[in-house]
Design a protein around this motif. Structure first.
Motif, short mmCIF file in Angstrom:
data_model
loop_
_atom_site.label_atom_id
_atom_site.label_comp_id
_atom_site.label_asym_id
_atom_site.label_seq_id
_atom_site.Cartn_x
_atom_site.Cartn_y
_atom_site.Cartn_z
N LEU A 257 0.83 -1.22 0.00
CA LEU A 257 0.00 0.00 0.00
C LEU A 257 0.86 1.26 0.00
O LEU A 257 0.51 2.27 -0.63
N CYS A 258 1.98 1.22 0.71
CA CYS A 258 2.87 2.40 0.72
C CYS A 258 3.43 2.64 -0.68
O CYS A 258 3.58 3.79 -1.12
N ASN A 259 3.71 1.55 -1.38
CA ASN A 259 4.20 1.69 -2.76
C ASN A 259 3.09 2.24 -3.66
O ASN A 259 3.27 3.19 -4.42
N ALA A 260 1.88 1.62 -3.52
CA ALA A 260 0.76 2.00 -4.40
C ALA A 260 0.27 3.42 -4.14
O ALA A 260 -0.04 4.16 -5.07
N TRP A 261 0.17 3.82 -2.88
CA TRP A 261 -0.50 5.08 -2.55
C TRP A 261 0.46 6.22 -2.25
O TRP A 261 0.11 7.39 -2.41
N LEU A 262 1.68 5.87 -1.77
CA LEU A 262 2.61 6.95 -1.40
C LEU A 262 3.85 6.96 -2.29
O LEU A 262 4.71 7.84 -2.15
N GLY A 263 3.94 5.96 -3.15
CA GLY A 263 5.11 5.87 -4.04
C GLY A 263 6.38 5.57 -3.28
O GLY A 263 7.48 5.93 -3.73
N LEU A 264 6.27 4.90 -2.13
CA LEU A 264 7.47 4.62 -1.32
C LEU A 264 7.96 3.19 -1.55
O LEU A 264 7.16 2.25 -1.53
#
Ligand SMILES: C[S@@+](CC[C@H](N)C(=O)[O-])C[C@H]1O[C@@H](n2cnc3c(N)ncnc32)[C@H](O)[C@@H]1O
Length: 287
Positions: free
Chosen positions: A34-41
């Motif tokens: 989710l951090c990758n999908a929503w925050l680009g992290l």
């Protein structure tokens, strides 16, 4: 329980506490997804940047995400996206979540079809197969057919956001004679529905509750129904020389291969996936 402040580390603690009934490694995977999908992290960002500020609206997304995960909603639907063969794809409950073994099929096609001209994917879902092939083989003309309008909308949205040209069209492979097909496909590919209804008992709740039935299941008494139609369609519509690639159920390799016994002048190759299961075949239709 509340997220005490807007720091990434606090969000992470909250996320883990809220989902403590789920296996910790899974929760770790969900959080980084989710951090990758929503925050680009990236995973590294998560480690080196614990004080990153998270906005109120981002926190809200995670709160809804936690609720969905508690209800077994697959992480890709929660995120609204997934990654397939290096592409970011929108996914929702109208399409199957693309699987890693299908990436192996795509890889086979990309390596094997550099000289090909026109490819059709039957049962395209999110468009993962034609879009990923097109992203690597730019000169190939690519078509994606599906019977589901909802799937076609998602596939179109993916093509638009990736800037890739694929011709998506509504089509029922079980009734293919009612459609006029363009000439000259020299590659046809399909990952059709192939799971017998009786396998439902062995499957995870999150697949059964959320993924589209029409993408998955076939009648117990006729599990090869889609393959039979695809073979007939290919006999009439695949150029010679031409190539047909199929993803298959691990238990039906032999039966699918037998469907080609009556097809003149063709040869079949069966391949295993990385798990060692019979999973895909290529059929060469010779001149
Ligand atoms: C196993 S899914 C594959 C989706 C995608 N190609 C993938 O690999 O993730 C099968 C697809 O076939 C489509 N389908 C089901 N019945 C169909 C039919 N009669 N004609 C064409 N497509 C059909 C479903 O909507 C679904 O998108």
């Amino acid at each position: 329980m509340k997220v005490p402040n807007n720091k990434l580390s606090s969000l992470k603690s909250y996320f883990f506490e809220s989902l403590e009934s789920i296996n910790r490694e899974e929760v770790k995977r969900y959080f980084s997804f989710l951090c990758n999908a929503w925050l680009g992290l990236s995973k590294t960002d998560l480690i080196i940047n614990p004080d990153r500020e998270i906005s109120e609206s981002e926190i809200l997304k995670f709160l809804y995400g936690i609720k969905d995960l508690k209800k077994n909603r697959p992480i890709q639907y929660v995120a609204g996206k997934t990654w397939f063969y290096g592409l970011e794809l929108k996914v929702d409950e109208g399409v199957l979540i693309p699987r890693p073994e299908t990436e192996e099929l795509v890889d086979w096609i990309v390596r094997d079809c550099r000289e090909s001209k026109k490819l059709l994917d039957i049962g395209t879902g999110s468009g993962c197969i034609p879009l990923s092939v097109k992203s690597k083989l730019e000169n190939l003309e690519v078509f994606g057919y599906d019977f589901s309008k909802q799937a076609l909308e998602t596939a179109e949205a993916n093509a638009n956001s990736l800037g890739l040209v694929v011709n998506f069209e509504e089509f029922d492979i079980l009734n293919w004679k009612s459609y006029v097909s363009p000439d000259g496909f020299d590659v046809i590919v399909s990952n059709p529905p192939y799971i017998p209804e009786s396998d439902k008992a062995l499957m995870h709740e999150n697949v059964l509750e959320y993924e589209p039935e029409m993408a998955l299941f076939v009648p117990n008494e006729n599990p090869l129904v889609f393959y039979k139609s695809i073979v007939d369609y290919a006999v009439f519509n695949l150029a010679r020389p031409g190539k047909l690639f199929l993803e298959i159920h691990e238990s039906f390799g032999g039966e699918v291969i037998q469907l080609f016994n009556d097809v003149k002048n063709c040869s079949v190759e069966l391949r295993k996936d990385l798990q060692g299961k019979d999973r895909m075949i290529k059929v060469l239709f010779h001149r």
